[in-house]
Design a protein around this motif. Structure first.
Motif, PDB file in Angstrom:
ATOM      1  N   LEU A   1       0.840  -1.187   0.000  1.00 42.79           N
ATOM      2  CA  LEU A   1       0.000   0.000   0.000  1.00 42.79           C
ATOM      3  C   LEU A   1       0.881   1.245   0.000  1.00 42.79           C
ATOM      4  O   LEU A   1       2.057   1.180   0.372  1.00 42.79           O
ATOM      5  CB  LEU A   1      -0.892   0.011   1.246  1.00 42.79           C
ATOM      6  CG  LEU A   1      -2.135  -0.880   1.206  1.00 42.79           C
ATOM      7  CD1 LEU A   1      -2.643  -1.129   2.621  1.00 42.79           C
ATOM      8  CD2 LEU A   1      -3.231  -0.250   0.363  1.00 42.79           C
ATOM      9  N   PRO A   2       0.340   2.395  -0.413  1.00 43.91           N
ATOM     10  CA  PRO A   2       1.121   3.640  -0.324  1.00 43.91           C
ATOM     11  C   PRO A   2       1.531   3.912   1.127  1.00 43.91           C
ATOM     12  O   PRO A   2       0.807   3.580   2.065  1.00 43.91           O
ATOM     13  CB  PRO A   2       0.141   4.709  -0.823  1.00 43.91           C
ATOM     14  CG  PRO A   2      -0.864   3.963  -1.631  1.00 43.91           C
ATOM     15  CD  PRO A   2      -0.992   2.615  -1.008  1.00 43.91           C
ATOM     16  N   ARG A   3       2.688   4.512   1.302  1.00 48.21           N
ATOM     17  CA  ARG A   3       3.173   4.826   2.648  1.00 48.21           C
ATOM     18  C   ARG A   3       2.572   6.163   3.092  1.00 48.21           C
ATOM     19  O   ARG A   3       2.955   7.216   2.605  1.00 48.21           O
ATOM     20  CB  ARG A   3       4.693   4.887   2.658  1.00 48.21           C
ATOM     21  CG  ARG A   3       5.336   3.536   2.350  1.00 48.21           C
ATOM     22  CD  ARG A   3       6.827   3.549   2.635  1.00 48.21           C
ATOM     23  NE  ARG A   3       7.424   2.248   2.389  1.00 48.21           N
ATOM     24  CZ  ARG A   3       7.426   1.234   3.246  1.00 48.21           C
ATOM     25  NH1 ARG A   3       6.857   1.399   4.428  1.00 48.21           N
ATOM     26  NH2 ARG A   3       7.989   0.086   2.951  1.00 48.21           N
ATOM     27  N   ARG A   4       1.619   6.064   4.015  1.00 47.61           N
ATOM     28  CA  ARG A   4       0.948   7.271   4.501  1.00 47.61           C
ATOM     29  C   ARG A   4       1.047   7.420   6.018  1.00 47.61           C
ATOM     30  O   ARG A   4       0.591   8.410   6.582  1.00 47.61           O
ATOM     31  CB  ARG A   4      -0.540   7.247   4.094  1.00 47.61           C
ATOM     32  CG  ARG A   4      -0.778   7.235   2.610  1.00 47.61           C
ATOM     33  CD  ARG A   4      -0.373   8.557   1.980  1.00 47.61           C
ATOM     34  NE  ARG A   4      -1.242   9.648   2.370  1.00 47.61           N
ATOM     35  CZ  ARG A   4      -0.833  10.855   2.756  1.00 47.61           C
ATOM     36  NH1 ARG A   4       0.462  11.126   2.845  1.00 47.61           N
ATOM     37  NH2 ARG A   4      -1.702  11.801   3.076  1.00 47.61           N
TER      38      ARG A   4
ATOM     39  N   GLY B   1       0.531  10.602   9.212  1.00 43.70           N
ATOM     40  CA  GLY B   1      -0.560  10.504  10.174  1.00 43.70           C
ATOM     41  C   GLY B   1      -1.801   9.829   9.647  1.00 43.70           C
ATOM     42  O   GLY B   1      -2.894   9.994  10.198  1.00 43.70           O
ATOM     43  N   PHE B   2      -1.671   9.032   8.554  1.00 43.03           N
ATOM     44  CA  PHE B   2      -2.804   8.323   7.978  1.00 43.03           C
ATOM     45  C   PHE B   2      -2.580   6.816   8.071  1.00 43.03           C
ATOM     46  O   PHE B   2      -1.450   6.340   7.941  1.00 43.03           O
ATOM     47  CB  PHE B   2      -2.996   8.692   6.505  1.00 43.03           C
ATOM     48  CG  PHE B   2      -3.642  10.036   6.288  1.00 43.03           C
ATOM     49  CD1 PHE B   2      -4.999  10.127   6.020  1.00 43.03           C
ATOM     50  CD2 PHE B   2      -2.892  11.205   6.351  1.00 43.03           C
ATOM     51  CE1 PHE B   2      -5.592  11.356   5.803  1.00 43.03           C
ATOM     52  CE2 PHE B   2      -3.470  12.437   6.138  1.00 43.03           C
ATOM     53  CZ  PHE B   2      -4.830  12.516   5.866  1.00 43.03           C
TER      54      PHE B   2
ATOM     55  N   TYR C   1      -5.268   9.027  12.177  1.00 37.94           N
ATOM     56  CA  TYR C   1      -5.405   8.126  13.313  1.00 37.94           C
ATOM     57  C   TYR C   1      -4.741   8.734  14.538  1.00 37.94           C
ATOM     58  O   TYR C   1      -3.842   9.577  14.444  1.00 37.94           O
ATOM     59  CB  TYR C   1      -4.802   6.757  12.999  1.00 37.94           C
ATOM     60  CG  TYR C   1      -3.280   6.727  12.952  1.00 37.94           C
ATOM     61  CD1 TYR C   1      -2.541   6.211  14.020  1.00 37.94           C
ATOM     62  CD2 TYR C   1      -2.577   7.203  11.848  1.00 37.94           C
ATOM     63  CE1 TYR C   1      -1.156   6.174  13.982  1.00 37.94           C
ATOM     64  CE2 TYR C   1      -1.191   7.171  11.807  1.00 37.94           C
ATOM     65  CZ  TYR C   1      -0.491   6.656  12.880  1.00 37.94           C
ATOM     66  OH  TYR C   1       0.883   6.625  12.831  1.00 37.94           O
ATOM     67  N   ASP C   2      -5.218   8.284  15.699  1.00 35.16           N
ATOM     68  CA  ASP C   2      -4.663   8.713  16.974  1.00 35.16           C
ATOM     69  C   ASP C   2      -3.455   7.843  17.275  1.00 35.16           C
ATOM     70  O   ASP C   2      -3.574   6.640  17.475  1.00 35.16           O
ATOM     71  CB  ASP C   2      -5.721   8.560  18.071  1.00 35.16           C
ATOM     72  CG  ASP C   2      -5.271   9.137  19.407  1.00 35.16           C
ATOM     73  OD1 ASP C   2      -4.047   9.226  19.634  1.00 35.16           O
ATOM     74  OD2 ASP C   2      -6.135   9.484  20.228  1.00 35.16           O
ATOM     75  N   LYS C   3      -2.263   8.426  17.287  1.00 40.98           N
ATOM     76  CA  LYS C   3      -1.037   7.656  17.449  1.00 40.98           C
ATOM     77  C   LYS C   3      -0.940   6.979  18.810  1.00 40.98           C
ATOM     78  O   LYS C   3      -0.177   6.026  18.983  1.00 40.98           O
ATOM     79  CB  LYS C   3       0.178   8.559  17.225  1.00 40.98           C
ATOM     80  CG  LYS C   3       0.302   9.063  15.792  1.00 40.98           C
ATOM     81  CD  LYS C   3       1.556   9.881  15.593  1.00 40.98           C
ATOM     82  CE  LYS C   3       1.668  10.348  14.138  1.00 40.98           C
ATOM     83  NZ  LYS C   3       2.902  11.154  13.906  1.00 40.98           N
ATOM     84  N   SER C   4      -1.720   7.432  19.771  1.00 41.34           N
ATOM     85  CA  SER C   4      -1.653   6.816  21.100  1.00 41.34           C
ATOM     86  C   SER C   4      -2.284   5.441  21.139  1.00 41.34           C
ATOM     87  O   SER C   4      -1.851   4.557  21.868  1.00 41.34           O
ATOM     88  CB  SER C   4      -2.337   7.722  22.134  1.00 41.34           C
ATOM     89  OG  SER C   4      -3.729   7.866  21.842  1.00 41.34           O
ATOM     90  N   ASP C   5      -3.335   5.218  20.321  1.00 39.94           N
ATOM     91  CA  ASP C   5      -3.984   3.898  20.321  1.00 39.94           C
ATOM     92  C   ASP C   5      -4.369   3.416  18.922  1.00 39.94           C
ATOM     93  O   ASP C   5      -5.075   2.417  18.775  1.00 39.94           O
ATOM     94  CB  ASP C   5      -5.239   3.926  21.202  1.00 39.94           C
ATOM     95  CG  ASP C   5      -6.276   4.936  20.721  1.00 39.94           C
ATOM     96  OD1 ASP C   5      -6.045   5.588  19.682  1.00 39.94           O
ATOM     97  OD2 ASP C   5      -7.318   5.075  21.382  1.00 39.94           O
ATOM     98  N   ASN C   6      -3.876   4.114  17.874  1.00 40.16           N
ATOM     99  CA  ASN C   6      -4.151   3.738  16.480  1.00 40.16           C
ATOM    100  C   ASN C   6      -5.629   3.769  16.114  1.00 40.16           C
ATOM    101  O   ASN C   6      -6.056   3.131  15.151  1.00 40.16           O
ATOM    102  CB  ASN C   6      -3.587   2.342  16.155  1.00 40.16           C
ATOM    103  CG  ASN C   6      -2.108   2.395  15.821  1.00 40.16           C
ATOM    104  OD1 ASN C   6      -1.482   3.456  15.865  1.00 40.16           O
ATOM    105  ND2 ASN C   6      -1.537   1.244  15.501  1.00 40.16           N
TER     106      ASN C   6
END
Length: 408
Positions: free
Chosen positions: A272-275, A279-280, A299-304
């Motif tokens: 898949l594209p690297r996003r 932050g996607f 996405y929320d980086k704390s809990d994905n």
């Protein structure tokens, strides 16, 4: 109007007219005249009807099969799962401004225990592939035909109790048409593990290589096939079938597309594209204009967890099931609520579910949305699943018959 050739027999003309009718009408006409019943049951007629339906020659509407569930809790605190199915026909008027729809609730009764799960895992030519409780099932909603497949040859009937004993669990399933062999196939992916302690706690779980099997309709049996994917792979989504391949959204250390060639019976990994650096994260697959597409969101980086204010739609270019490049089709939003994308039903129309579980059609060009009224259910609805559905008379009872039509 179709031109009538002088050389055509009355039987051919009747078959041509019947091939344009919906399955519900054809099921009724089979009871009116024996010759019609014979014509409708002919594999060549089934192929003709399927071809007309796929090309959508005689309809301006799009049909969507919608599946959802709820879990009522009773006064004694017992509970059960209940499932609801609907056919939604969507269309626009000639100037594309007004949306019209009708909803038909389907009374589908699967043999279920109170807590059994029902989930959609594939679709091809009017036939839906499901897991119903512990069983794989093929079902045609248009004809109401159902076929329960034989038990898996890889899944163990019950979980082991000791340490270092094999435990197998269902990971994913796909369904499609092998145009080389002219037969339908179901592929099932099995996750395997063992535990190094008798309590079988997750910290002592040892991941083992995945295994896979294929069900061939002509033999009505499963056989083991080779699969080489990371033992850390999880989250195989509902499969998407396109041109002889099944596709899943999957994850291990990163998100990727897992594909399966129904003809050669070989699995492939597609990047898949690297996003993620932006932050996607990607979340699911769907069909868009006869191409594989996926969407990603913040996405929320704390809990994905997903933050669906902004959606990016990416389409796979020159899809051959093995490798591909990607193009970002469009960016959608911002959305006020945490809408959940179900599918595209036109190039600029998305079917979505709002945070309060209402179904809407969202026009990505104008930003307009319209609520689609589906008869309310008192308890909370969960597990929305939707797919673009083409009605067919392909029989799951005789699905091993060689249909001379090569589907998309």
């Amino acid at each position: 109007m179709t031109q009538v050739r002088e050389s055509e027999t009355p039987e051919v003309r009747v078959a041509e007219i019947l091939s344009r009718l919906p399955p519900k009408s054809l099921m009724r006409f089979k009871c009116i005249r024996k010759s019609w019943c014979t014509a409708i049951n002919n594999p060549s007629f089934t192929a003709k009807h399927l071809s007309n339906s796929v090309d959508n020659k005689f309809s301006s509407s799009t049909c969507i099969l919608l599946h959802r569930s709820h879990m009522p809790v009773f006064p004694d605190r017992s509970w059960k799962r209940e499932y609801f199915w609907s056919m939604i026909n969507l269309s626009h008027d000639s100037d594309e401004h007004n949306l019209y729809y009708d909803v038909e609730d389907l009374n589908i009764q699967f043999p279920l225990e109170d807590h059994d799960l029902v989930s959609v895992h594939g679709y091809c030519n009017g036939i839906v592939c499901l897991i119903v409780g512990k069983h794989a099932v093929l079902y045609n909603p248009a004809t109401r035909e159902l076929k329960q497949l034989p038990d898996s040859c890889l899944l163990l009937p019950s979980p082991p109790k000791g340490k270092f004993e094999l435990e197998s669990s269902f990971q994913g399933m796909g369904f499609g048409y092998d145009s080389k062999a002219k037969e339908y196939k179901v592929v099932k992916i099995i996750e395997n593990c063992e535990y190094s302690d008798y309590e079988r706690t997750f910290s002592h779980r040892i991941a083992l290589p995945h295994t896979a099997e294929v069900y061939v309709t002509t033999t009505n049996s499963w056989r083991v096939i080779k699969i080489e994917i990371s033992s850390d792979t999880y989250n195989c989504s509902c499969s998407v079938y396109l041109k002889g391949f099944c596709y899943w959204f999957a994850s291990d250390d990163e998100e990727y597309i897992l594909s399966f060639d129904l003809g050669d019976e070989i699995f492939h990994r597609i990047q898949l594209p690297r996003r993620k650096e932006s932050g996607f994260l990607f979340y699911d697959l769907f069909l868009f204009n006869e191409s594989i597409a996926s969407f990603c969101s913040h996405y929320d980086k704390s809990d994905n967890s997903r933050i669906l204010e902004i959606l990016e739609i990416w389409v796979m270019d020159d899809c051959d099931g093995v490798k591909s490049s990607w193009t970002k089709l469009q960016t959608l939003g911002p959305f006020k609520d945490n809408e959940n994308l179900l599918t595209f039903w036109k190039s600029d129309e998305l079917l979505m579910v709002t945070s309060d579980n209402r179904v809407i059609s969202y026009n990505s060009s104008t930003g307009n949305l319209k609520y689609i009224h589906i008869p309310p259910i008192i308890n909370k609805i969960t597990g929305f699943e939707a797919l673009i559905y083409v009605e067919s008379i392909v029989s799951v009872k005789r699905v091993e018959g060689k249909v001379p039509f090569s589907p998309i």
